[in-house]
Write a protein that holds these residues in place. Structure first.
Motif, PDB file in Angstrom:
ATOM      1  N   GLY A 184      12.959 -37.940  50.159  1.00  0.00           N
ATOM      2  CA  GLY A 184      11.503 -38.180  50.421  1.00  0.00           C
ATOM      3  C   GLY A 184      10.694 -38.548  49.657  1.00  0.00           C
ATOM      4  N   GLY A 185      10.757 -40.037  49.147  1.00  0.00           N
ATOM      5  CA  GLY A 185      10.176 -40.882  48.360  1.00  0.00           C
ATOM      6  C   GLY A 185      10.380 -40.598  46.970  1.00  0.00           C
ATOM      7  N   MET A 186      10.861 -39.661  46.601  1.00  0.00           N
ATOM      8  CA  MET A 186      11.426 -39.013  45.276  1.00  0.00           C
ATOM      9  C   MET A 186      12.774 -39.059  44.883  1.00  0.00           C
TER      10      MET A 186
ATOM     11  N   VAL B   1       9.879 -49.890  42.253  1.00  0.00           N
ATOM     12  CA  VAL B   1      10.802 -48.573  42.261  1.00  0.00           C
ATOM     13  C   VAL B   1       9.688 -48.945  40.528  1.00  0.00           C
ATOM     14  N   PHE B   2       9.044 -47.275  40.865  1.00  0.00           N
ATOM     15  CA  PHE B   2       8.050 -46.570  39.607  1.00  0.00           C
ATOM     16  C   PHE B   2       8.365 -45.207  39.077  1.00  0.00           C
ATOM     17  N   SER B   3       8.558 -45.072  37.386  1.00  0.00           N
ATOM     18  CA  SER B   3       8.809 -44.368  36.801  1.00  0.00           C
ATOM     19  C   SER B   3       7.526 -42.582  37.573  1.00  0.00           C
ATOM     20  N   VAL B   4       8.186 -41.755  37.709  1.00  0.00           N
ATOM     21  CA  VAL B   4       6.969 -40.737  37.869  1.00  0.00           C
ATOM     22  C   VAL B   4       6.553 -40.420  36.460  1.00  0.00           C
ATOM     23  N   PRO B   5       5.429 -39.873  36.320  1.00  0.00           N
ATOM     24  CA  PRO B   5       4.885 -39.848  35.065  1.00  0.00           C
ATOM     25  C   PRO B   5       5.189 -38.027  34.895  1.00  0.00           C
TER      26      PRO B   5
ATOM     27  N   LYS C 295       6.616 -45.083  45.832  1.00  0.00           N
ATOM     28  CA  LYS C 295       5.593 -45.553  45.850  1.00  0.00           C
ATOM     29  C   LYS C 295       4.673 -44.982  44.169  1.00  0.00           C
ATOM     30  N   PRO C 296       4.096 -45.829  44.240  1.00  0.00           N
ATOM     31  CA  PRO C 296       3.155 -45.484  42.413  1.00  0.00           C
ATOM     32  C   PRO C 296       3.138 -44.025  42.606  1.00  0.00           C
ATOM     33  N   VAL C 297       3.423 -42.690  41.382  1.00  0.00           N
ATOM     34  CA  VAL C 297       2.659 -42.218  41.632  1.00  0.00           C
ATOM     35  C   VAL C 297       1.288 -41.529  40.427  1.00  0.00           C
ATOM     36  N   THR C 298       0.732 -40.949  40.604  1.00  0.00           N
ATOM     37  CA  THR C 298      -0.625 -40.452  39.486  1.00  0.00           C
ATOM     38  C   THR C 298      -0.167 -39.200  39.671  1.00  0.00           C
ATOM     39  N   THR C 299      -0.853 -38.703  38.591  1.00  0.00           N
ATOM     40  CA  THR C 299      -0.859 -36.585  38.040  1.00  0.00           C
ATOM     41  C   THR C 299      -2.037 -37.108  37.848  1.00  0.00           C
ATOM     42  N   SER C 300      -2.573 -36.050  38.358  1.00  0.00           N
ATOM     43  CA  SER C 300      -3.978 -34.778  38.039  1.00  0.00           C
ATOM     44  C   SER C 300      -3.918 -33.988  37.937  1.00  0.00           C
ATOM     45  N   LYS C 301      -4.606 -33.625  37.240  1.00  0.00           N
ATOM     46  CA  LYS C 301      -4.912 -32.451  36.585  1.00  0.00           C
ATOM     47  C   LYS C 301      -5.827 -31.480  38.137  1.00  0.00           C
TER      48      LYS C 301
END
Length: 184
Positions: free
Chosen positions: A109-111, A147-151, A160-166
């Motif tokens: 699933g990409g992660m 690859v990208f670390s998941v914040p 894919k880059p993952v961004t976290t938002s509130k």
């Protein structure tokens, strides 16, 4: 262009100092202190990123232009190619492992977590990969944007880059608290 960045570097440096002073001011209020320390850290990261960008624009870093095309192969490029063609390509065993890791993450699933990657590699290849060597491998892949670390998730990677938002309501509530305490 670098003059513009220089102007913003000064502003960001001032903001770091302001946030650190506010953290000291609210030292007895842990929540407030941590908010200001977090802001100082974000401004510090922004400062570092602006310096990097400035070096790239100056040409002093020797790196490729910002909009350079992807010249390295990834697993999607080689997936499904006949063995004869794969033998003609110049990529190492390490590159093949990179491709397998990317494929495992995408199929999940990409992660995927480090544990999931290690287990999937074992099932696919029969090889046992040491946790420390896989962590190093994933770190090197992240440096190449393979690859990208998941914040906020230790040991979790994505392709894919993952961004976290509130949530907007949570962010507004925190901003309101900030405004109230700032003017105390």
């Amino acid at each position: 262009m670098t003059d513009i960045i220089e102007k913003h570097l000064d502003f960001v440096k001032e903001q770091i100092q302001i946030q650190e002073k506010l953290a000291e001011k609210f030292g007895n209020k842990e929540y407030r202190k941590n908010l200001h320390l977090g802001s100082a850290k974000k401004f510090s990261d922004l400062y570092d990123d602006l310096l990097t960008l400035q070096k790239q624009l100056d040409g002093s870093s020797g790196s490729a232009p910002l909009d350079s095309p992807q010249i390295e192969l990834n697993y999607e490029d080689v997936e499904g190619l006949p063995e004869e063609l794969l033998q003609e390509l110049s990529f190492s065993e390490s590159d093949k492992l990179d491709f397998k890791i990317q494929k495992i993450i995408d199929e999940n699933g990409g992660m995927a977590s480090l544990d999931k990657i290690i287990v999937a590699l074992y099932k696919e290849t029969g090889e046992i990969h040491k946790r420390t060597s896989m962590t190093s491998k994933l770190y090197r892949m992240a440096q190449k944007d393979a690859v990208f670390s998941v914040p906020g998730r230790k040991g979790v990677y994505s392709t894919k880059p993952v961004t976290t938002s509130k949530e907007p309501s949570e962010q507004k509530r925190e901003e309101a608290i900030d405004q109230e305490e700032f003017y105390e």
